[in-house]
Scaffold this motif. Structure first.
Motif, PDB file in Angstrom:
ATOM      1  N   SER A 120     -10.119 -74.671 -30.063  1.00 33.80           N
ATOM      2  CA  SER A 120      -9.703 -73.379 -30.600  1.00 33.80           C
ATOM      3  C   SER A 120     -10.493 -72.194 -30.064  1.00 33.80           C
ATOM      4  O   SER A 120     -10.063 -71.060 -30.211  1.00 33.80           O
ATOM      5  N   ARG A 121     -11.646 -72.442 -29.456  1.00 31.90           N
ATOM      6  CA  ARG A 121     -12.417 -71.319 -28.914  1.00 31.90           C
ATOM      7  C   ARG A 121     -12.263 -71.197 -27.406  1.00 31.90           C
ATOM      8  O   ARG A 121     -12.950 -70.396 -26.782  1.00 31.90           O
ATOM      9  N   THR A 122     -11.392 -72.007 -26.851  1.00 34.86           N
ATOM     10  CA  THR A 122     -11.195 -71.913 -25.401  1.00 34.86           C
ATOM     11  C   THR A 122     -10.212 -70.781 -25.097  1.00 34.86           C
ATOM     12  O   THR A 122      -9.374 -70.418 -25.928  1.00 34.86           O
ATOM     13  N   GLY A 123     -10.311 -70.265 -23.886  1.00 32.20           N
ATOM     14  CA  GLY A 123      -9.462 -69.136 -23.497  1.00 32.20           C
ATOM     15  C   GLY A 123      -7.991 -69.473 -23.532  1.00 32.20           C
ATOM     16  O   GLY A 123      -7.171 -68.686 -24.013  1.00 32.20           O
ATOM     17  N   TRP A 124      -7.639 -70.656 -23.036  1.00 37.71           N
ATOM     18  CA  TRP A 124      -6.218 -70.994 -22.965  1.00 37.71           C
ATOM     19  C   TRP A 124      -5.621 -71.159 -24.357  1.00 37.71           C
ATOM     20  O   TRP A 124      -4.452 -70.819 -24.592  1.00 37.71           O
ATOM     21  N   TYR A 125      -6.425 -71.653 -25.305  1.00 42.62           N
ATOM     22  CA  TYR A 125      -5.908 -71.835 -26.672  1.00 42.62           C
ATOM     23  C   TYR A 125      -5.676 -70.462 -27.315  1.00 42.62           C
ATOM     24  O   TYR A 125      -4.639 -70.239 -27.955  1.00 42.62           O
ATOM     25  N   ILE A 126      -6.636 -69.570 -27.126  1.00 48.81           N
ATOM     26  CA  ILE A 126      -6.502 -68.228 -27.700  1.00 48.81           C
ATOM     27  C   ILE A 126      -5.286 -67.531 -27.092  1.00 48.81           C
ATOM     28  O   ILE A 126      -4.494 -66.890 -27.799  1.00 48.81           O
ATOM     29  N   ALA A 127      -5.111 -67.704 -25.768  1.00 47.56           N
ATOM     30  CA  ALA A 127      -3.946 -67.101 -25.101  1.00 47.56           C
ATOM     31  C   ALA A 127      -2.647 -67.693 -25.654  1.00 47.56           C
ATOM     32  O   ALA A 127      -1.682 -66.969 -25.923  1.00 47.56           O
ATOM     33  N   LEU A 128      -2.648 -69.017 -25.830  1.00 44.24           N
ATOM     34  CA  LEU A 128      -1.453 -69.685 -26.360  1.00 44.24           C
ATOM     35  C   LEU A 128      -1.118 -69.169 -27.760  1.00 44.24           C
ATOM     36  O   LEU A 128       0.045 -68.878 -28.068  1.00 44.24           O
ATOM     37  N   MET A 129      -2.144 -69.037 -28.597  1.00 40.57           N
ATOM     38  CA  MET A 129      -1.903 -68.552 -29.960  1.00 40.57           C
ATOM     39  C   MET A 129      -1.408 -67.109 -29.953  1.00 40.57           C
ATOM     40  O   MET A 129      -0.535 -66.731 -30.748  1.00 40.57           O
ATOM     41  N   ALA A 130      -1.956 -66.305 -29.047  1.00 38.34           N
ATOM     42  CA  ALA A 130      -1.504 -64.910 -28.957  1.00 38.34           C
ATOM     43  C   ALA A 130      -0.037 -64.855 -28.543  1.00 38.34           C
ATOM     44  O   ALA A 130       0.761 -64.089 -29.120  1.00 38.34           O
ATOM     45  N   ILE A 131       0.316 -65.683 -27.564  1.00 34.72           N
ATOM     46  CA  ILE A 131       1.716 -65.704 -27.098  1.00 34.72           C
ATOM     47  C   ILE A 131       2.647 -66.192 -28.206  1.00 34.72           C
ATOM     48  O   ILE A 131       3.697 -65.590 -28.475  1.00 34.72           O
ATOM     49  N   LEU A 132       2.250 -67.280 -28.878  1.00 31.35           N
ATOM     50  CA  LEU A 132       3.091 -67.819 -29.960  1.00 31.35           C
ATOM     51  C   LEU A 132       3.265 -66.801 -31.083  1.00 31.35           C
ATOM     52  O   LEU A 132       4.355 -66.624 -31.622  1.00 31.35           O
ATOM     53  N   THR A 133       2.149 -66.134 -31.421  1.00 32.02           N
ATOM     54  CA  THR A 133       2.224 -65.131 -32.493  1.00 32.02           C
ATOM     55  C   THR A 133       3.191 -64.014 -32.104  1.00 32.02           C
ATOM     56  O   THR A 133       4.034 -63.587 -32.908  1.00 32.02           O
ATOM     57  N   GLY A 134       3.084 -63.562 -30.866  1.00 27.11           N
ATOM     58  CA  GLY A 134       3.988 -62.504 -30.404  1.00 27.11           C
ATOM     59  C   GLY A 134       5.429 -62.967 -30.415  1.00 27.11           C
ATOM     60  O   GLY A 134       6.327 -62.239 -30.858  1.00 27.11           O
ATOM     61  N   LEU A 135       5.648 -64.204 -29.947  1.00 26.61           N
ATOM     62  CA  LEU A 135       7.019 -64.728 -29.895  1.00 26.61           C
ATOM     63  C   LEU A 135       7.618 -64.905 -31.291  1.00 26.61           C
ATOM     64  O   LEU A 135       8.826 -64.780 -31.473  1.00 26.61           O
ATOM     65  N   VAL A 136       6.777 -65.217 -32.267  1.00 28.16           N
ATOM     66  CA  VAL A 136       7.272 -65.367 -33.645  1.00 28.16           C
ATOM     67  C   VAL A 136       7.485 -63.987 -34.283  1.00 28.16           C
ATOM     68  O   VAL A 136       8.489 -63.758 -34.973  1.00 28.16           O
ATOM     69  N   MET A 137       6.548 -63.086 -34.031  1.00 27.11           N
ATOM     70  CA  MET A 137       6.612 -61.785 -34.697  1.00 27.11           C
ATOM     71  C   MET A 137       7.802 -60.943 -34.230  1.00 27.11           C
ATOM     72  O   MET A 137       8.340 -60.154 -35.003  1.00 27.11           O
ATOM     73  N   TYR A 138       8.191 -61.108 -32.974  1.00 25.24           N
ATOM     74  CA  TYR A 138       9.297 -60.278 -32.468  1.00 25.24           C
ATOM     75  C   TYR A 138      10.615 -60.546 -33.219  1.00 25.24           C
ATOM     76  O   TYR A 138      11.181 -59.628 -33.818  1.00 25.24           O
ATOM     77  N   PRO A 139      11.099 -61.805 -33.242  1.00 27.82           N
ATOM     78  CA  PRO A 139      12.331 -62.043 -34.024  1.00 27.82           C
ATOM     79  C   PRO A 139      12.112 -61.839 -35.523  1.00 27.82           C
ATOM     80  O   PRO A 139      13.053 -61.463 -36.231  1.00 27.82           O
ATOM     81  N   ALA A 140      10.868 -62.057 -35.994  1.00 25.40           N
ATOM     82  CA  ALA A 140      10.601 -61.801 -37.417  1.00 25.40           C
ATOM     83  C   ALA A 140      10.788 -60.308 -37.712  1.00 25.40           C
ATOM     84  O   ALA A 140      11.376 -59.934 -38.733  1.00 25.40           O
ATOM     85  N   GLY A 141      10.298 -59.481 -36.802  1.00 31.55           N
ATOM     86  CA  GLY A 141      10.467 -58.034 -36.968  1.00 31.55           C
ATOM     87  C   GLY A 141      11.935 -57.644 -36.949  1.00 31.55           C
ATOM     88  O   GLY A 141      12.391 -56.823 -37.758  1.00 31.55           O
ATOM     89  N   LEU A 142      12.684 -58.259 -36.026  1.00 29.59           N
ATOM     90  CA  LEU A 142      14.126 -57.970 -35.952  1.00 29.59           C
ATOM     91  C   LEU A 142      14.815 -58.371 -37.257  1.00 29.59           C
ATOM     92  O   LEU A 142      15.664 -57.649 -37.776  1.00 29.59           O
TER      93      LEU A 142
END
Lengths: 182, 198
Positions: free
Chosen positions: A144-166
């Motif tokens: 969870s403290r690795t760069g790729w994991y943080i990047a993955l979580m950021a991408i997933l959060t963005g991908l979830v938040m966009y349709p959630a916002g819509l």
């Protein structure tokens, strides 16, 4: 053998999280009618159910491999929330999220047996469960403290938040239309 | 009662009027079957999946991702272990047989930290009257839950073995091979320091 199970525990947990995010994205796109005209509604629903079911299967696999990898967790620890002496909060959140997923998936198949509002409320358990899963992974995850994991979580959060916002904006819009027409 | 704007109304089959569960469970001639309501959902006795291909692709991708990621994590853990360049006891001293004839100087001796693929292990010994009277590992891999679980069990066994053996030939703990090897290396370093000071 326990090394193999340990790496599978980590990877299956991450993949389960991705599948949950994918199911949520799919659900928001469908329920917000953002899927366009070319794709049939049945396709969205079927894929949504498939993703939810697979997420549950991978979560079960995650639990089984974690148990098999001899991490110091007993069956009771991964069944009863709050019992684990290690990472009590994180394990409890994971167990509760797992139960929420179980309830969500197994109430979807006999959906017709439930009143729409009740089923809807149960189904929305997925959202707090997803947050709990995120915290569980962040607190306990070896990666969870690795760069790729943080990047993955950021991408997933963005991908979830966009349709959630819509979806949320669509709901507000329809409520306003209903209110002004009343 | 479903609301007019409920977006989930059409996720499954057409809405069913509120009925007692017993009526829903019992076959009713008045209530049309799901097949009659939506014939496209069924193909003979087998249920038809509108997104069969996509579901299969998602499942395949998930399985491949799980296996691929596990392989990557395994590879990464090995790489990070070998890349660690924390100074440890020189090979000549770490492999040296314990000298039974040479006495150890009293005091607390910290061995050099020894690295393995999971992290660092450092051993501290207390020598009194030429004998190791206490041992501990102030440093051991504990970054992840698994390492913590393993080493919480392994370190006490290694410490006990040290007190019994009075040298660095301690028994490896099953399931904690890397920690055991690093422990032996660091312990030998601590013993060497006490010898050098005697």
């Amino acid at each position: 053998m326990s090394d193999v199970l340990w790496f599978l525990t980590r990877s299956s947990g991450i993949v389960a999280m991705i599948l949950i995010a994918a199911a949520i994205i799919n659900g928001f796109i469908y329920s917000g009618r953002e899927g366009g005209q070319r794709i049939r509604p049945e396709w969205w629903v079927d894929l949504h159910r498939g993703l939810g079911g697979y997420a549950l299967i991978f979560t079960v696999f995650h639990l089984l491999t974690a148990y098999g990898a001899d991490l110091g967790y007993g069956v009771i620890d991964i069944i009863i929330p709050g019992v684990s002496k290690q990472w009590t909060t994180a394990v409890t959140l994971g167990v509760l999220a797992f139960y929420a997923m179980l309830i969500t998936v197994f109430t979807t198949w006999p959906k017709r047996r439930f009143r729409s509002r009740i089923w809807h409320a149960i189904h929305l358990l997925t959202l707090p469960a997803t947050i709990a899963i995120g915290v569980h992974g962040w607190q306990m995850g070896t990666d969870s403290r690795t760069g790729w994991y943080i990047a993955l979580m950021a991408i997933l959060t963005g991908l979830v938040m966009y349709p959630a916002g819509l979806r949320i904006s669509g709901l507000i819009r329809s409520r306003l239309v209903t209110f002004w027409n009343a | 009662m479903p609301t007019p704007n409920d977006p989930y109304d059409d996720i499954v089959t057409p809405p069913v009027p509120d009925e007692p569960l017993s009526e829903l469970a019992a076959p009713s001639a008045a209530r049309p079957s799901e097949l009659e309501l939506n014939p496209s959902r069924h193909n003979g006795s087998k249920r038809r999946h509108a997104a069969k291909g996509s579901r299969s692709a998602a499942l395949g991708l998930a399985v491949v991702s799980t296996l691929g990621m596990a392989a990557y994590l395994h590879q990464a853990s090995q790489s990070s272990g070998s890349a660690a360049t924390i100074p440890s006891a020189p090979a000549t001293t770490s492999t040296k047989k314990p000298s039974e004839t040479k006495s150890m100087a009293d005091g607390v001796w910290n061995g050099d930290a020894s690295t393995n693929r999971w992290g660092l292990v450092q051993v501290a010994i207390t020598v009194s009257g030429g004998k190791i009277t206490a041992a501990s590992a102030p440093l051991y891999p504990s970054d992840d839950n698994r390492s913590l679980s393993i080493n919480r069990i392994a370190i006490p066994k290694l410490v006990q073995s040290t007190l019994t053996a009075q040298n660095a030939n301690v028994n490896s703990v099953s399931g904690a091979t890397s920690t055991s090897e690093s422990y032996q290396t660091s312990l030998q370093s601590a013993i060497d320091q006490s010898h050098a000071s005697s």
